[in-house]
Design an enzyme around this catalytic site. Structure first.
Site, PDB file in Angstrom:
ATOM      1  N   TYR A 142       1.393  -1.279  -0.216  1.00 42.48           N
ATOM      2  CA  TYR A 142      -0.043   0.258   0.290  1.00 42.48           C
ATOM      3  C   TYR A 142       0.939   1.689   0.217  1.00 42.48           C
ATOM      4  CZ  TYR A 142      -4.610  -1.773   0.442  1.00 42.48           C
ATOM      5  OH  TYR A 142      -6.041  -1.980   0.570  1.00 42.48           O
ATOM      6  N   LYS A 192       3.083 -15.165   1.881  1.00 41.84           N
ATOM      7  CA  LYS A 192       2.454 -16.208   0.909  1.00 41.84           C
ATOM      8  C   LYS A 192       5.158 -16.154   0.613  1.00 41.84           C
ATOM      9  CE  LYS A 192       1.401 -17.656  -4.043  1.00 41.84           C
ATOM     10  NZ  LYS A 192       0.100 -19.207  -3.355  1.00 41.84           N
ATOM     11  N   ASP A 224      -3.157 -18.152   0.021  1.00 42.95           N
ATOM     12  CA  ASP A 224      -3.947 -19.262  -0.898  1.00 42.95           C
ATOM     13  C   ASP A 224      -5.004 -19.786  -0.297  1.00 42.95           C
ATOM     14  OD1 ASP A 224      -2.099 -19.418  -0.970  1.00 42.95           O
ATOM     15  OD2 ASP A 224      -1.962 -20.358  -2.809  1.00 42.95           O
ATOM     16  N   ASP A 248      -6.033  -6.645   3.933  1.00 43.76           N
ATOM     17  CA  ASP A 248      -7.539  -5.821   3.783  1.00 43.76           C
ATOM     18  C   ASP A 248      -8.087  -7.132   2.583  1.00 43.76           C
ATOM     19  OD1 ASP A 248      -8.718  -4.255   2.181  1.00 43.76           O
ATOM     20  OD2 ASP A 248      -8.109  -4.646   0.247  1.00 43.76           O
ATOM     21  N   ASP A 252     -11.555  -8.843   4.874  1.00 47.97           N
ATOM     22  CA  ASP A 252     -13.932  -9.323   4.174  1.00 47.97           C
ATOM     23  C   ASP A 252     -14.121 -10.370   3.564  1.00 47.97           C
ATOM     24  OD1 ASP A 252     -13.524  -6.235   3.451  1.00 47.97           O
ATOM     25  OD2 ASP A 252     -14.288  -6.288   0.997  1.00 47.97           O
TER      26      ASP A 252
END
Ligand code: IPM
Ligand code: MG
Length: 330
Positions: A142, A192, A224, A248, A252
């Site tokens: 970000y 990751k 993942d 982020d 959600d």
């Protein structure tokens, strides 16, 4: 009397209407617990842009720095989408996070008893799920430099940088372990590391920090797989600590478990300040109709009482009221 200075930044879309409900709840709770609230309002996001030409005026930033906590609504909307990237409403939120160094974002996903059927997942999968996503908030892709869009070899390329320093990883890992200690003593670090060096370092540092928390059961998961596991069996998780962008996305997913973003609160915690806001956006399509769910904003104000002011009874009272209202079928 215990006085707390709260800056209210309602922002755009449904932000003002849900924030108004949260303030009503706070004003109702305060006298019952001998709490004095001093509320100031300042613009942020598109609303601030319309007034001042910037999505976060210095005046708002100053007020945020001088308050005990900030209650934010939501930012953004189609009206401002064509603006230059640097003055879009979202930049206001990101600047607030970076200027106040709000590096830890706490996003709980709790399934309220009566809402197991609000989730699109089977009730037996979500019933009793209670997880907390601890998202790094002021670093990673970000904010990494270089970033931009430029011409290379005759065509436009867009690029961003995923970068984390040891100290950034260490401080968010500490928050993750601290919170896990207060919860179920289980921490899943999501990365990751099989592909991205920056998150290989992430895994290494989190493991190192974990040596000081022998009571916490630490595990690592690729992002993942984590996305799949949250949907398949959310109850396996207690506390998750992860990078800005992975957090982020996974938060959600957490909101999805709860039955929607309208129920998901969050806290952005820094060294001195903290900002509390619903996970949801400004939902311009339903703004102004009086149909937006104010629960996420009200629950964010409960998080403010709990995390910024250490007022646990007051926070419990709000959370129980939400549960009660939902149980009554609202
Ligand atoms: C969130 C939002 C923000 C983010 C946007 C509005 C910049 O999606 O708080 O999760 O990506 O952090
Ligand atoms: Mg988001």
């Amino acid at each position: 009397m215990n006085t707390k200075k709260i800056l209210v930044t309602p922002g755009d879309g449904i932000g003002p209407e849900v924030t108004k409900q949260a303030i009503q709840v706070l004003n109702n709770i305060a006298p019952r617990f001998g709490l004095q609230l001093e509320l100031t309002e300042k613009p942020v996001g598109g609303a601030a842009y319309d007034l001042t030409g910037t999505p976060i005026p210095d005046e708002t930033l100053e007020a945020a720095k001088n308050s005990d906590a900030v209650l934010l609504g939501a930012v953004g909307g189609p009206k401002w989408e064509a603006l230059d990237f640097s003055v879009r409403p979202e930049r206001g939120l990101l600047k607030l996070r970076s200027e106040l160094e709000l590096y830890a974002n706490l996003r709980p996903a709790v399934i309220y008893g009566d809402l197991v059927n609000a989730s699109t997942l089977k009730p037996e999968v979500v019933d009793g799920a209670d997880l907390m996503v601890v998202r790094e908030l002021t670093g990673g892709i970000y904010f990494g430099e270089p970033r931009g869009v430029e011409i290379r070899n005759g065509e436009r390329v867009g690029f961003n940088t995923l970068i984390y320093s040891e100290s950034e990883i260490r401080r968010i890992a500490l928050v993750g372990f601290d919170i896990a200690m207060k919860r179920g003593k289980k921490l899943t670090s999501v990365d990751k590391a099989n592909v991205l060096e920056s998150t290989e370092l992430w895994r290494e540092i989190v493991t190192e920090v974990g040596k000081d928390f022998p009571e916490v059961e630490l595990s690592h998961m690729y992002v993942d797989n984590a996305a799949m596991q949250i949907i398949r069996n959310p109850k396996q998780f207690d506390t998750i600590v992860t990078t800005n962008m992975f957090g982020d996305i996974l938060s959600d997913l957490g909101a999805g478990l709860m039955g929607g973003l309208g129920l998901a609160p969050s806290a952005d915690i820094g060294l001195k300040q903290a900002v509390f806001q619903p996970c949801h956006g400004s939902a311009p399509d339903i703004a102004g109709q009086g149909v937006a769910n104010p629960c996420a904003s009200i629950l964010s104000s409960a998080m403010m009482l709990r995390w910024s002011f250490g007022l646990h009874d007051e926070a419990d009272a709000i959370e129980q009221a939400i549960e009660g209202a939902l149980a009554e079928g609202y």
